[in-house]
Design a protein around this motif. Structure first.
Motif: not given
Lengths: 197, 197
Positions: A48-50, A52-53, A55, A62-64, B3, B5-6, B9, B32, B36, B39
């Motif tokens: 999920r992080a990969l 939705v995250l 820059h 990091f931001s959604e 965020p 999701s971060l 994680l 991240l 990536q 990951a």
């Protein structure tokens, strides 16, 4: 003779920083034997992080969202831009509750030994941000390590050439610090940078 | 403000043994920011391992089949059963190329402080295996730590009560070891367990 899916998990765990073959093996056994739930959760969290995250277009953390909530907050002072190395540094400064400007997160530092120079750090993005007309002062808050200092020096040069006011966090004796237990390098700096009362 | 999701994680990474909040954060940023691909590979490897790996019905090690290839290998001596703590121990013994029997992997050790007793280790499964009629000798190859020795002692008692021949790896001065640089506990054991020539 060991199953290929186990070998692959052990090998894949080695992408984690500081994890060698022995700890990767230990981690794999632990996950499979004692914490399958945690492993499943980790696999989901990672995917999920990969997904939705990304820059933040303005501060690079990091931001959604395309622009993170902090950057669009109208109660923040848009004239101040604090440059830090990593999101963890940003979090520390936020915890002080004594800064109300915006941030720029480098996501790294100048580190010639690791092949990270100004280009790899994408300093262009920071320079564009700092010269977009809203910023009146850039505060350099990179670490006081050799690499952090080199990064600050590089940035100070680049920003000054563009006529932007630049400052740096002060160095000195830590709050609560006793001179007897402070390293002499720090004391020397505190002397040089003494402030008049 | 960071965020979710971060955060998730970072929290999920803490299921890894020996990973606290700081290293979980460092790992998340690393994955991240710098890896990536690694990951994504790790997430896939973890899901796949959880799906396909189970315990061999005979030797209890990780296997993709109900019975692992080693246990069905007809060229192995089915009369010898070597008991080890973890698959990594099995791998070490295999590397010696001086053992051609079968194995039983405990997947742990007796460890009262961690709440692991004979029941948690499912020693019933080992006892059933050792008394299935094919085994003429059980070789205890648990570690020579306090917990490994306690495990061996427990097993020796249980197996002897069932009339099974039990042996233990010998203790002594390591191959290539100099007495001057060997700990006195080991030397004492080597004296007690000296063998006649």
């Amino acid at each position: 003779m060991s199953p290929s899916s186990l070998d692959e998990l052990i090998e894949a765990l080695r992408c984690l920083p500081g994890v060698g073959p022995k700890s990767a093996q230990r981690m794999a056994y632990h996950l499979l034997q004692r914490d399958q739930r945690g492993a499943a959760r980790l696999a989901v969290a990672m995917r999920r992080a990969l997904e939705v995250l990304r820059h933040c277009e303005r501060c690079n953390t990091f931001s959604e969202d395309a622009i993170c909530p902090r950057c669009v907050n109208p109660r923040r002072d848009a004239g101040l831009l604090c440059v830090v190395e990593m999101p963890a540094d940003l979090a520390m400064i936020e915890q002080t509750q004594s800064y109300n400007g915006l941030y720029y997160v480098l996501m790294g530092r100048v580190s010639p030994l690791d092949g990270v120079g100004p280009r790899e750090l994408k300093l262009d993005k920071l320079l564009a941000r700092a010269t977009d007309g809203s910023v009146r002062e850039v505060i350099l808050a990179t670490n006081f390590t050799n690499e952090g200092e080199a990064t600050a020096h590089t940035l100070a040069t680049l920003l000054a050439a563009r006529g932007i006011a630049v400052s740096r966090l002060s160095r000195g004796v830590p709050v609560g610090g006793e001179l007897e237990h402070t390293d002499i390098g720090t004391i020397a700096q505190a002397l040089v940078e003494r402030r008049s009362l």
